[in-house]
Scaffold this motif. Sequence first.
Motif, PDB file in Angstrom:
ATOM      1  N   GLN A 212      -1.378  12.365  -6.545  1.00 22.97           N
ATOM      2  CA  GLN A 212      -2.220  12.595  -5.368  1.00 22.97           C
ATOM      3  C   GLN A 212      -1.922  11.544  -4.306  1.00 22.97           C
ATOM      4  OE1 GLN A 212      -6.305  12.290  -6.690  1.00 22.97           O
ATOM      5  NE2 GLN A 212      -6.258  10.083  -6.821  1.00 22.97           N
ATOM      6  N   LEU A 213      -2.116  11.932  -3.052  1.00 18.95           N
ATOM      7  CA  LEU A 213      -1.953  11.003  -1.933  1.00 18.95           C
ATOM      8  C   LEU A 213      -3.280  10.281  -1.703  1.00 18.95           C
ATOM      9  CD1 LEU A 213       0.079  13.179   0.598  1.00 18.95           C
ATOM     10  CD2 LEU A 213       0.853  11.064  -0.491  1.00 18.95           C
TER      11      LEU A 213
ATOM     12  N   THR B 297       0.856  -1.186   0.000  1.00 17.14           N
ATOM     13  CA  THR B 297       0.000   0.000   0.000  1.00 17.14           C
ATOM     14  C   THR B 297       0.889   1.232   0.000  1.00 17.14           C
ATOM     15  OG1 THR B 297      -0.248  -0.508   2.339  1.00 17.14           O
ATOM     16  CG2 THR B 297      -2.206  -0.727   0.997  1.00 17.14           C
ATOM     17  N   GLY B 298       0.502   2.196  -0.789  1.00 16.20           N
ATOM     18  CA  GLY B 298       1.244   3.456  -0.836  1.00 16.20           C
ATOM     19  C   GLY B 298       2.401   3.394  -1.805  1.00 16.20           C
ATOM     20  N   ALA B 299       2.672   4.539  -2.442  1.00 15.15           N
ATOM     21  CA  ALA B 299       3.717   4.603  -3.465  1.00 15.15           C
ATOM     22  C   ALA B 299       5.112   4.476  -2.852  1.00 15.15           C
ATOM     23  CB  ALA B 299       3.582   5.912  -4.235  1.00 15.15           C
ATOM     24  N   ALA B 300       5.354   5.232  -1.783  1.00 14.82           N
ATOM     25  CA  ALA B 300       6.691   5.196  -1.158  1.00 14.82           C
ATOM     26  C   ALA B 300       6.988   3.796  -0.623  1.00 14.82           C
ATOM     27  CB  ALA B 300       6.765   6.227  -0.029  1.00 14.82           C
TER      28      ALA B 300
ATOM     29  N   TYR C 289      -7.360   6.223  -5.208  1.00 17.04           N
ATOM     30  CA  TYR C 289      -6.005   6.046  -5.739  1.00 17.04           C
ATOM     31  C   TYR C 289      -4.972   6.937  -5.052  1.00 17.04           C
ATOM     32  CZ  TYR C 289      -8.580   4.091  -9.712  1.00 17.04           C
ATOM     33  OH  TYR C 289      -9.409   3.337 -10.501  1.00 17.04           O
ATOM     34  N   GLU C 290      -3.761   6.374  -4.911  1.00 21.21           N
ATOM     35  CA  GLU C 290      -2.584   7.217  -4.653  1.00 21.21           C
ATOM     36  C   GLU C 290      -1.776   7.107  -5.935  1.00 21.21           C
ATOM     37  OE1 GLU C 290      -0.764   7.695  -0.899  1.00 21.21           O
ATOM     38  OE2 GLU C 290       1.131   6.836  -1.591  1.00 21.21           O
TER      39      GLU C 290
ATOM     40  N   VAL D 281       3.796   4.827  -9.988  1.00 20.58           N
ATOM     41  CA  VAL D 281       3.224   3.835  -9.072  1.00 20.58           C
ATOM     42  C   VAL D 281       1.783   4.258  -8.813  1.00 20.58           C
ATOM     43  CG1 VAL D 281       3.325   2.719  -6.806  1.00 20.58           C
ATOM     44  CG2 VAL D 281       5.454   3.391  -7.936  1.00 20.58           C
ATOM     45  N   LEU D 282       0.856   3.342  -9.086  1.00 20.29           N
ATOM     46  CA  LEU D 282      -0.561   3.586  -8.818  1.00 20.29           C
ATOM     47  C   LEU D 282      -0.948   2.641  -7.690  1.00 20.29           C
ATOM     48  CD1 LEU D 282      -3.310   4.860  -9.856  1.00 20.29           C
ATOM     49  CD2 LEU D 282      -3.582   2.755 -11.157  1.00 20.29           C
ATOM     50  N   SER D 283      -1.345   3.207  -6.542  1.00 17.37           N
ATOM     51  CA  SER D 283      -1.696   2.381  -5.391  1.00 17.37           C
ATOM     52  C   SER D 283      -3.191   2.569  -5.147  1.00 17.37           C
ATOM     53  CB  SER D 283      -0.891   2.862  -4.188  1.00 17.37           C
ATOM     54  OG  SER D 283      -1.088   2.000  -3.108  1.00 17.37           O
ATOM     55  N   GLN D 284      -3.948   1.476  -5.040  1.00 26.47           N
ATOM     56  CA  GLN D 284      -5.390   1.664  -4.950  1.00 26.47           C
ATOM     57  C   GLN D 284      -6.057   0.800  -3.890  1.00 26.47           C
ATOM     58  OE1 GLN D 284      -5.907   0.527  -9.221  1.00 26.47           O
ATOM     59  NE2 GLN D 284      -7.465  -0.872  -8.468  1.00 26.47           N
ATOM     60  N   VAL D 285      -7.225   1.267  -3.423  1.00 23.23           N
ATOM     61  CA  VAL D 285      -8.069   0.487  -2.514  1.00 23.23           C
ATOM     62  C   VAL D 285      -9.506   0.589  -3.035  1.00 23.23           C
ATOM     63  CG1 VAL D 285      -6.655   0.759  -0.432  1.00 23.23           C
ATOM     64  CG2 VAL D 285      -8.403   2.465  -0.944  1.00 23.23           C
ATOM     65  N   LEU D 286     -10.318  -0.416  -2.725  1.00 22.87           N
ATOM     66  CA  LEU D 286     -11.732  -0.391  -3.128  1.00 22.87           C
ATOM     67  C   LEU D 286     -12.579  -0.136  -1.895  1.00 22.87           C
ATOM     68  CD1 LEU D 286     -12.720  -3.225  -5.634  1.00 22.87           C
ATOM     69  CD2 LEU D 286     -12.676  -0.780  -6.030  1.00 22.87           C
ATOM     70  N   LEU D 287     -13.600   0.699  -2.026  1.00 20.76           N
ATOM     71  CA  LEU D 287     -14.448   1.046  -0.884  1.00 20.76           C
ATOM     72  C   LEU D 287     -15.924   0.885  -1.235  1.00 20.76           C
ATOM     73  CD1 LEU D 287     -12.227   3.752  -1.344  1.00 20.76           C
ATOM     74  CD2 LEU D 287     -12.581   3.589   1.097  1.00 20.76           C
ATOM     75  N   ALA D 288     -16.729   0.568  -0.213  1.00 27.74           N
ATOM     76  CA  ALA D 288     -18.179   0.481  -0.411  1.00 27.74           C
ATOM     77  C   ALA D 288     -18.730   1.898  -0.557  1.00 27.74           C
ATOM     78  CB  ALA D 288     -18.820  -0.209   0.786  1.00 27.74           C
ATOM     79  N   ARG D 289     -19.630   2.087  -1.512  1.00 22.62           N
ATOM     80  CA  ARG D 289     -20.245   3.406  -1.713  1.00 22.62           C
ATOM     81  C   ARG D 289     -21.436   3.568  -0.777  1.00 22.62           C
ATOM     82  NH1 ARG D 289     -19.133   5.128  -7.643  1.00 22.62           N
ATOM     83  NH2 ARG D 289     -20.293   6.964  -6.989  1.00 22.62           N
ATOM     84  N   VAL D 290     -21.753   4.822  -0.430  1.00 25.30           N
ATOM     85  CA  VAL D 290     -22.983   5.063   0.333  1.00 25.30           C
ATOM     86  C   VAL D 290     -24.014   5.796  -0.525  1.00 25.30           C
ATOM     87  CG1 VAL D 290     -22.002   5.020   2.669  1.00 25.30           C
ATOM     88  CG2 VAL D 290     -21.956   7.162   1.365  1.00 25.30           C
ATOM     89  N   ASP D 291     -23.574   6.363  -1.655  1.00 27.07           N
ATOM     90  CA  ASP D 291     -24.511   7.138  -2.484  1.00 27.07           C
ATOM     91  C   ASP D 291     -25.352   6.248  -3.395  1.00 27.07           C
ATOM     92  OD1 ASP D 291     -22.209   6.448  -3.899  1.00 27.07           O
ATOM     93  OD2 ASP D 291     -22.327   8.188  -5.237  1.00 27.07           O
ATOM     94  N   LYS D 292     -24.815   5.041  -3.706  1.00 27.21           N
ATOM     95  CA  LYS D 292     -25.557   4.076  -4.530  1.00 27.21           C
ATOM     96  C   LYS D 292     -24.896   2.716  -4.351  1.00 27.21           C
ATOM     97  CE  LYS D 292     -22.933   5.122  -8.753  1.00 27.21           C
ATOM     98  NZ  LYS D 292     -22.969   5.687 -10.097  1.00 27.21           N
TER      99      LYS D 292
END
Length: 375
Positions: A318-319, A234-237, A284-285, A266-277
């Motif tokens: 972006q962080l 996790t994370g670019a650094a 992404y970082e 370096v593209l670092s990503q996580v998936l999250l549950a949405r609350v809007d739909k």
Amino acid sequence: MSTIQIDRLLETVIRQDASDLHLSVGRPPTLRLSGKLRSLQTKVLDSDDMVALMKSITPERAQQELQEEGSCDYGFAYGDKARFRVAVFRQRGDISIALRLIPDELLTFEQIGLPDICKELIRRPRGLFIVTGPTGSGKTTSLATMVDYVNNNLDRHIITVEDPIEYYHYHKKSVVNQREVGADVTSFAEALRRALRADPDVILVGEMRDLETIEAAIRAAETGHLVFATLHTTGAAGTITRVIDAFPTNQQAQVRVQLSTSLIAVLSQVLLARVDKPGRVASYEFLVVTPAIANLIRENKTFRIDSAIQTGRKFGMQLLDDHLWSLYTRGIIAADEMIDKGKDPGDLTEKVHRSGGMVGRSELDESDVDTSKAD
């Protein structure tokens, strides 16, 4: 259970748009929907069910591997409706199966929210582009989107090395050859070694899982190929540190120099549950290797990379926590979800309190999915 019922279970996964199906003794079949586990309202599986289910979908080669190693992985197509990636393993003497639904359609940059700068970077003729994140964070989907973009827009020879092959790519403007570890080639490192002799422009390495593969990927990037690869970090650094630490101490200074010249992003990503739909959203970082960041890598100052990302917004950087915060303030994700997946939970919690928001475990107790049709 018979094959008819595995068909019904797979139909349910597709119909409900679940990401995974878990089959385990002592529990009904269970779906992962928007990141949460939901049991189907059907019978509790026993040992015989599991053996029958396993045999109905597992090829001979994989069954033999399960016998010898205690686990196996493979992919299969369910008619023309979908593909599944399967992990079968023994636990407490019984069999368990986890199936991941691989969507059929390749998504666009816009659909998955990938930073636009990616399009420019993947037009480059050489370099290493690493996509990282925990298991199930959508790395494969992001890579498939990038490979598809190259395939549609550039004339390249693309070789992918995967275990197993997930998304199928067909020849478009590029020529695409996909090799599966275990079926077409013995290992990632061996496939990379062979790939260099096949006149490739772009190489995708499904996973840099050992030193030999990491070395081969860096060498391929240095010798004039665009290399996509994944790591479970996790994370670019942290990713850069992890690559360097994989090498013996006496080689690390040299690897830092190699990375500073060959790494492009370096593209670092996580998936999250949405609350809007219903559904999930990726956060992404993103690190683009500028001359200043190349210097930090070379001089072993990776601890300063995060602040360099913050000042590199004009390059599309972006962080992760900044992107999470933006998703939260736009009402797309919940505060708890943001804090769980953030790199600095303390700082994010403080920001929520300062903005007058609430942090609390108010997760609704959603009832089990009603799929009596899966019986």
